[in-house]
Design an enzyme around this catalytic site. Structure first.
Site, PDB file in Angstrom:
ATOM      1  CG  HIS A 121       0.007   0.049   2.510  1.00  0.00           C
ATOM      2  ND1 HIS A 121       0.643   1.144   2.729  1.00  0.00           N
ATOM      3  CD2 HIS A 121       0.269  -1.372   3.477  1.00  0.00           C
ATOM      4  CE1 HIS A 121       0.817   1.206   4.237  1.00  0.00           C
ATOM      5  NE2 HIS A 121       1.003  -0.566   4.176  1.00  0.00           N
ATOM      6  CG  ASP A 122      -0.346   4.134   1.419  1.00  0.00           C
ATOM      7  OD1 ASP A 122      -1.380   4.719   0.715  1.00  0.00           O
ATOM      8  OD2 ASP A 122      -0.271   3.411   2.422  1.00  0.00           O
ATOM      9  N   GLY A 139       5.326  -1.497   2.458  1.00  0.00           N
ATOM     10  CA  GLY A 139       3.982   0.080   2.475  1.00  0.00           C
ATOM     11  C   GLY A 139       4.767   1.778   2.611  1.00  0.00           C
TER      12      GLY A 139
END
Length: 258
Positions: A121-122, A139
Site C-alpha cells: 500500500h501507498d 508500504g
C-alpha cells in the site's frame, strides 16, 4: 466491444475500453477501469478502485488492487493507479493505498514487474523500472525512474530507491538508496555508481563523469555531509543529474546507503 471470455467475470460497473481482452476465469471488479489495449490474462484478478493504463498486460494469477495488509485499513475508498505499457507477471500482488498514506498506490509507465513480486500500500513506483522476481516492497516505498531491483530484493517501509539505482539480487534495503548507485547486501551498502545503467539510459560521458566526481566527494572525501554537498555544488554547476542526486540526499529521513 471488449473481448471477454465466457468464463471470465466482469462485474457491473467496471469500465473497459473497446479493445480490452479479459481471459478465461479472470475477475474484473466493479470499480475497475481498463484503458485501451489492456490484456487481463486467464485467472488474473483486478479488483478495488483500480485503473490500468493503455497497453498494459496482467499475467495469470496476478492479484491487483486488493486491500492493504494494514490493520488500520477500514475499507476507505483508496485507489491503485497503474500507468500505460506495464507488464505485470504471474502471482504479482499490488495493493491499493491507505487513508493514512495518501490514499493511492501508484505505478508509472513501462515497468516490468516479474513473477511473485509484491508492491504494498501507498508505494509510488516511477517509470521504466524492473522489479525482478520475488522482490518485496513494504508500504510507502518510493522507487525512482529507471531503477532495477534484482530478484528477492526487500525494501523496508518508507525507504526510497533513487532513480537509476541497481540493487543486486537479495539486497535488503533498510535505508534510502542514492540515485545512480549500485547497492548490494544485507543490510545493503553502496558499491559504486551504476555506470552501465546510465549509459543505457543515454547519459553523455561528461554527465557520468560529473556524477562520479559528486560520488567521490560525498562518499570518499571524509567531509561531513553538509560540507560535501556544498563542495559538489561549487565544483559542478551545470549538471541536473548531480543536483537531483544532492537533493535526494538532503531529503533523506532514514539515512542512506554508504
Amino acid at each position: 466491444m471488449a473481448r471477454v471470455h465466457p468464463t471470465a467475470t466482469v462485474e457491473d460497473g467496471a469500465k473497459l475500453a473497446d479493445d480490452c481482452v479479459v481471459g478465461a476465469y479472470a475477475l474484473v471488479g466493479p470499480e475497475v477501469e481498463l484503458a485501451a489495449g489492456v490484456v487481463i490474462e486467464t485467472h488474473a484478478t483486478v479488483i478495488g478502485r483500480t485503473s490500468i493504463g493503455a497497453g498494459s498486460r496482467i499475467f495469470p494469477y496476478a492479484c491487483v488492487g486488493g486491500e492493504p495488509q494494514d490493520r488500520n485499513f477500514q475499507g476507505e475508498p483508496t485507489r491503485l493507479v497503474i500507468g500505460e505499457s506495464n507488464v505485470i507477471r504471474e502471482h504479482v500482488t499490488i495493493h491499493v493505498g491507505t487513508a493514512q498514506g495518501g490514499g493511492c498506490t501508484r505505478v508509472g509507465a513501462d515497468n516490468l514487474i516479474m513473477n511473485g513480486a509484491h508492491i504494498a500500500h501507498d508505494c509510488q513506483i516511477g517509470s521504466h523500472c524492473i522489479i525482478a522476481s520475488f522482490s518485496g516492497l513494504a508500504g510507502h516505498v518510493i522507487v525512482g525512474d529507471h531503477a532495477v531491483l534484482g530478484a528477492y530484493t526487500g525494501v523496508h517501509q518508507f525507504a526510497r530507491v533513487g532513480e537509476s539505482v541497481m540493487a543486486a539480487s537479495n539486497a535488503k534495503l533498510s535505508l534510502d538508496a542514492p540515485p545512480f548507485s549500485m547497492v548490494a547486501g544485507d543490510r545493503a551498502r553502496m558499491v559504486g555508481i551504476n555506470s552501465i545503467g546510465l549509459r543505457r539510459r543515454g547519459l553523455e560521458r561528461e554527465q557520468i563523469a560529473q556524477l562520479k566526481h559528486a560520488f567521490h566527494v560525498v562518499f570518499h572525501s571524509r567531509l561531513r555531509l553538509e560540507a560535501a554537498l556544498a563542495r559538489v555544488r561549487e565544483e559542478v554547476t551545470d549538471c541536473e543529474e548531480v543536483e537531483r542526486f544532492l537533493a535526494f540526499l538532503e531529503k533523506s529521513e532514514r539515512g542512506f546507503c554508504r
